[in-house]
Enzyme design. Structure first.
Site, PDB file in Angstrom:
ATOM      1  N   THR A   1      11.449  -3.062   0.850  1.00 29.64           N
ATOM      2  CA  THR A   1      10.860  -4.028   1.766  1.00 29.64           C
ATOM      3  C   THR A   1      11.548  -5.375   1.579  1.00 29.64           C
ATOM      4  O   THR A   1      12.514  -5.497   0.810  1.00 29.64           O
ATOM      5  CB  THR A   1       9.331  -4.107   1.544  1.00 29.64           C
ATOM      6  OG1 THR A   1       8.745  -4.900   2.567  1.00 29.64           O
ATOM      7  CG2 THR A   1       8.988  -4.658   0.178  1.00 29.64           C
TER       8      THR A   1
ATOM      9  N   LEU B   1       0.818  -1.212   0.000  1.00 33.55           N
ATOM     10  CA  LEU B   1       0.000   0.000   0.000  1.00 33.55           C
ATOM     11  C   LEU B   1       0.859   1.272   0.000  1.00 33.55           C
ATOM     12  O   LEU B   1       0.321   2.372   0.102  1.00 33.55           O
ATOM     13  CB  LEU B   1      -0.931  -0.004   1.212  1.00 33.55           C
ATOM     14  CG  LEU B   1      -1.992  -1.109   1.202  1.00 33.55           C
ATOM     15  CD1 LEU B   1      -2.783  -1.099   2.509  1.00 33.55           C
ATOM     16  CD2 LEU B   1      -2.931  -0.951   0.011  1.00 33.55           C
TER      17      LEU B   1
ATOM     18  N   ARG C   1      10.803 -19.430  17.350  1.00 35.67           N
ATOM     19  CA  ARG C   1      11.002 -20.877  17.277  1.00 35.67           C
ATOM     20  C   ARG C   1      12.478 -21.252  17.398  1.00 35.67           C
ATOM     21  O   ARG C   1      12.807 -22.305  17.945  1.00 35.67           O
ATOM     22  CB  ARG C   1      10.421 -21.429  15.967  1.00 35.67           C
ATOM     23  CG  ARG C   1       8.914 -21.234  15.869  1.00 35.67           C
ATOM     24  CD  ARG C   1       8.316 -21.979  14.682  1.00 35.67           C
ATOM     25  NE  ARG C   1       6.898 -21.666  14.550  1.00 35.67           N
ATOM     26  CZ  ARG C   1       5.936 -22.212  15.278  1.00 35.67           C
ATOM     27  NH1 ARG C   1       6.242 -23.097  16.211  1.00 35.67           N
ATOM     28  NH2 ARG C   1       4.669 -21.863  15.081  1.00 35.67           N
TER      29      ARG C   1
ATOM     30  N   TYR D   1      -1.015  -6.007   9.084  1.00 39.18           N
ATOM     31  CA  TYR D   1      -2.247  -5.268   8.795  1.00 39.18           C
ATOM     32  C   TYR D   1      -3.094  -5.943   7.727  1.00 39.18           C
ATOM     33  O   TYR D   1      -4.157  -5.436   7.367  1.00 39.18           O
ATOM     34  CB  TYR D   1      -1.944  -3.820   8.384  1.00 39.18           C
ATOM     35  CG  TYR D   1      -1.064  -3.679   7.156  1.00 39.18           C
ATOM     36  CD1 TYR D   1      -1.604  -3.722   5.878  1.00 39.18           C
ATOM     37  CD2 TYR D   1       0.305  -3.480   7.274  1.00 39.18           C
ATOM     38  CE1 TYR D   1      -0.811  -3.590   4.756  1.00 39.18           C
ATOM     39  CE2 TYR D   1       1.117  -3.340   6.164  1.00 39.18           C
ATOM     40  CZ  TYR D   1       0.560  -3.393   4.902  1.00 39.18           C
ATOM     41  OH  TYR D   1       1.342  -3.270   3.794  1.00 39.18           O
TER      42      TYR D   1
ATOM     43  N   GLY E   1      12.901 -11.898  12.928  1.00 39.51           N
ATOM     44  CA  GLY E   1      13.355 -11.532  11.590  1.00 39.51           C
ATOM     45  C   GLY E   1      13.806 -10.085  11.471  1.00 39.51           C
ATOM     46  O   GLY E   1      14.175  -9.437  12.452  1.00 39.51           O
TER      47      GLY E   1
ATOM     48  N   LYS F   1      15.965  -5.699   2.674  1.00 37.10           N
ATOM     49  CA  LYS F   1      16.281  -4.774   3.756  1.00 37.10           C
ATOM     50  C   LYS F   1      17.725  -4.877   4.253  1.00 37.10           C
ATOM     51  O   LYS F   1      18.254  -3.921   4.822  1.00 37.10           O
ATOM     52  CB  LYS F   1      15.311  -4.973   4.913  1.00 37.10           C
ATOM     53  CG  LYS F   1      13.901  -4.473   4.624  1.00 37.10           C
ATOM     54  CD  LYS F   1      13.056  -4.443   5.877  1.00 37.10           C
ATOM     55  CE  LYS F   1      11.747  -3.725   5.645  1.00 37.10           C
ATOM     56  NZ  LYS F   1      10.985  -3.526   6.891  1.00 37.10           N
TER      57      LYS F   1
ATOM     58  N   GLY G   1      -0.532  -2.632  12.233  1.00 38.42           N
ATOM     59  CA  GLY G   1       0.583  -2.324  11.351  1.00 38.42           C
ATOM     60  C   GLY G   1       0.335  -1.179  10.405  1.00 38.42           C
ATOM     61  O   GLY G   1       1.280  -0.587   9.875  1.00 38.42           O
TER      62      GLY G   1
END
Length: 273
Positions: free
Chosen positions: A62, A16, A156, A219, A133, A66, A240
């Site tokens: 993104t 978006l 995890r 989001y 992450g 990154k 988000g």
């Protein structure tokens, strides 16, 4: 002369960011500005950036680029260097400058939560982070900057060696717990829970992590199951979309040199929800 910016990542169709930035250009009558998108993985990022002509003044980066974007930049902001990942490339007279405006988005989401829960991420408070992450790195750095005394990471795999320095550099304590651990006492001590993993990754922790204010960076879909569970117990929630908007406001200002028309950009974003 046309000025261009774009979002870069893979996959990118769901983004978006074009909605936000193009709404900003329209609100300010910037008819010679446009914001697009490029689908590109980390391995192809350097070649893509090198192929762009001088009309491109900025890129929103993104996943999965990154980390790779730092290898492209001639200049790296201090916070971006500390975090080890970024989301913003701005063209300068000497090349590309890297920054991480996700910090601004995280701060804005936490400030929204503080309206209803003033102790959220207050100095000396504890926080719980779900995930380990790229976004988690930025969250950890920001929580340390805000003065949190301890951040517990639920993930995890144990990535303590990689992640803990982002928190312990300020003297804060770092702890890792797997999702099957006894999480409820940790969450009940926390001023906030921050989730950075997709909905499927939270299934096992929804109940245990629903007893504190929540900032969920996800989001889509919204509200998430975790957000619904937290609200059902009477705690405030920030989504988000707050982070997305505010990181974009900062990028808009860096790309254009103008103050972002926040109300217009926010309204355009909310039209998509």
């Amino acid at each position: 002369m046309t000025h261009r910016a774009a979002i870069v990542g893979k996959p990118i169709g769901h983004s978006l960011s074009p909605v936000l930035h193009n709404a900003g250009y329209a609100a300010l009558g910037m008819d010679d500005w446009e914001y697009g998108s490029f689908e590109c993985d980390a391995a192809g990022l350097a070649d893509l950036v090198a192929s762009l002509d001088d009309t491109y003044v900025g890129l929103s980066v993104t996943m999965p680029g990154k980390f790779a974007m730092l290898d492209i930049a001639e200049e790296i902001s201090p916070r971006c260097e500390d975090i080890g990942s970024g989301n913003t490339l701005v063209r300068t007279p000497t090349g590309w400058r890297a920054d991480n405006t996700d910090v601004d988005g995280i701060r804005a989401a936490l400030e929204r939560l503080r309206v209803d829960a003033p102790t959220v991420a207050a100095e000396g408070s504890e926080a719980v982070l779900i995930g380990g992450g790229g976004t988690a790195r930025t969250v950890l750095w920001t929580m340390a900057e805000l003065g949190c005394s301890k951040v517990t990471v639920i993930n995890r795999t144990d990535r303590s060696d990689e992640l803990s320095p982002l928190v312990t550099r300020t003297g804060a304590e770092f702890e890792w717990l797997p999702p099957h651990a006894d999480l409820e006492p940790v969450v009940e001590r926390a001023s906030v829970v921050i989730n950075t993993v997709p909905v499927d990754g939270t299934t096992d922790v929804v109940e245990a992590c629903s007893n504190a204010p929540l900032f969920d960076v996800i989001y889509n879909p919204w509200p998430t199951p975790l957000a619904k569970a937290v609200r059902a117990k009477g705690h405030p929630v920030a989504g988000g979309h707050v982070m997305l908007a505010h990181q974009a406001f900062s990028q808009f200002e860096q790309f254009t040199g103008l103050a972002a028309p926040e109300e217009s950009m926010w309204a355009a974003l909310m039209d998509r929800f």
